[in-house]
Design a protein around this motif. Sequence first.
Motif, PDB file in Angstrom:
ATOM      1  N   THR A 119       0.854  -1.176   0.000  1.00  0.00           N
ATOM      2  CA  THR A 119       0.000   0.000   0.000  1.00  0.00           C
ATOM      3  C   THR A 119       0.891   1.226   0.000  1.00  0.00           C
ATOM      4  N   ASN A 160       3.210  17.587   0.387  1.00  0.00           N
ATOM      5  CA  ASN A 160       1.990  18.359   0.674  1.00  0.00           C
ATOM      6  C   ASN A 160       2.327  19.778   1.094  1.00  0.00           C
ATOM      7  N   GLY A 178      -0.679   6.546   3.349  1.00  0.00           N
ATOM      8  CA  GLY A 178      -2.061   6.875   3.662  1.00  0.00           C
ATOM      9  C   GLY A 178      -3.002   5.846   3.080  1.00  0.00           C
ATOM     10  N   GLN A 179      -4.264   6.073   3.229  1.00  0.00           N
ATOM     11  CA  GLN A 179      -5.266   5.128   2.752  1.00  0.00           C
ATOM     12  C   GLN A 179      -5.331   5.107   1.228  1.00  0.00           C
ATOM     13  N   GLY A 181      -6.594   5.435  -2.388  1.00  0.00           N
ATOM     14  CA  GLY A 181      -7.593   6.355  -2.931  1.00  0.00           C
ATOM     15  C   GLY A 181      -7.388   7.790  -2.513  1.00  0.00           C
ATOM     16  N   THR A 182      -6.590   8.020  -1.473  1.00  0.00           N
ATOM     17  CA  THR A 182      -6.290   9.386  -1.058  1.00  0.00           C
ATOM     18  C   THR A 182      -5.064   9.896  -1.810  1.00  0.00           C
ATOM     19  N   SER A 183      -4.858  11.206  -1.788  1.00  0.00           N
ATOM     20  CA  SER A 183      -3.799  11.817  -2.587  1.00  0.00           C
ATOM     21  C   SER A 183      -2.694  12.403  -1.718  1.00  0.00           C
ATOM     22  N   VAL A 184      -1.513  12.473  -2.284  1.00  0.00           N
ATOM     23  CA  VAL A 184      -0.387  13.153  -1.665  1.00  0.00           C
ATOM     24  C   VAL A 184       0.334  13.929  -2.759  1.00  0.00           C
ATOM     25  N   SER A 198       0.973  15.108  -8.119  1.00  0.00           N
ATOM     26  CA  SER A 198      -0.130  14.674  -7.267  1.00  0.00           C
ATOM     27  C   SER A 198      -0.332  13.181  -7.492  1.00  0.00           C
ATOM     28  N   VAL A 200      -2.044   9.434  -6.302  1.00  0.00           N
ATOM     29  CA  VAL A 200      -3.144   8.770  -5.598  1.00  0.00           C
ATOM     30  C   VAL A 200      -2.612   7.450  -5.045  1.00  0.00           C
ATOM     31  N   ARG A 201      -2.668   7.306  -3.742  1.00  0.00           N
ATOM     32  CA  ARG A 201      -2.171   6.082  -3.102  1.00  0.00           C
ATOM     33  C   ARG A 201      -3.003   4.874  -3.544  1.00  0.00           C
TER      34      ARG A 201
END
Length: 430
Positions: A119, A160, A178-179, A181-184, A198, A200-201
């Motif tokens: 992940t 970020n 991170g989870q 579907g979330t972005s960094v 940008s 998406v994890r």
Amino acid sequence: MVNHKRGLVLAATAAVLTAVAVTGAGLRLSRSQAFFQDNPKELVDEVWQIIDRTYVDGTFNQLDWRAVRTKYLGKSYANKEEAYKAIREMLKSLGDPYTRFMDPEEFKNMQIDTSGELTGVGIQLTKDEETKELVVVSPIEDTPAFEAGILSKDVITKINGKTTQGMEVEDAVKLIRGQPGTSVNLTIRRTGKEVDYSLVRARIELHPVRARVEETPSGKIGYIRLTQFSAQAGEEMRDAIQEAEAAKVNGYILDLRSNPGGLLYASVEIARMWFDEGKIVSTVSRTGETEVQRANKRALTDKPLVILVDGGSASASEILSGALQDNKRAVLVGSKTFGKGLVQSVRGLGDGSGLAVTIAKYLTPSGRDINKHGIDPDVVLELSDEERKALQQEREKIGAFGDPQFDKAFEVLKQEIATSKDSNARVTNP
């Protein structure tokens, strides 16, 4: 097949934003966790003792390690968090980015489950010892970082929007993970320019080997791309070679580009598939004891072999390519490798946290210490940033005709096949 003896896993990899399979006795000892909760100073001492017994450099990089113990055990710690901070300070004084402490959450995040899923965004990350900057060792293929175009040697300047100046690898990992579907957002510096990415994890299922048999004017060749030295790498490599042999290929191209390393034993296991006799690697601890790994007369093929390497080929990739180069078993094509010649052990601590310790350096069969220098290919062909970016945007071209380094590798392999056939003809017709 991972070696879990005494809770240790020998790895030859840089700090990872994904995971390394680790089991440690501390993962199951609730009594120990309670003990360290009530006695956080004992955890500080446990870490000091491990470094004192096992660290690769007996001078501790010219540091008075006993004075460090006096300093940190002379303090009082109200809780584990204060002890964790002290441990990180203590390890930082060693000046070794690969020796690092992981709190229970970080240690847990390092573990690969049995399905081989990761992940994250797919970046292998380290800290430059001289500039103290966070540097990408390599993006893992088919991950968000790879697909976005992040490259080996990129410098992460912000996460970020937060500057990474003075940031430790562990802190960067916390911000980037991170989870799914979330972005960094990562700010990357490359050739003097900064660009925002940008990402998406995602959850990533890894298959370390990709292989095919290619019809060429020189007959069939086997192309094998190895993306990391995971627990599955040996089995998948064996299958790929056996299938290629069954197809009667005339030679092989082994692609180790952007392979950041992995398990030490996997590199040894795979090396044994390519040659019958000779050294593979030697590991040297601070006591001078050398453990030598050798071929075991179980090679699967003796066909001509060309290996592709680049600046993202690190650690276990360098062990394998160095062994094959020194034993005159393969011709290396591409650009200089990353230059990580250190071996870490990763273990669980009593409270569920973890510690990675540099315990040895490795030497190639000829005695080369490649740490910081890397391995020079026999045939040098550098790709420009534009060429690398183009290959990442059109991934189907990686390891195919039109990929400049693959084209060069095929040209070299064609010559090696012709030489091999001439040699065989002279032997059979004296």
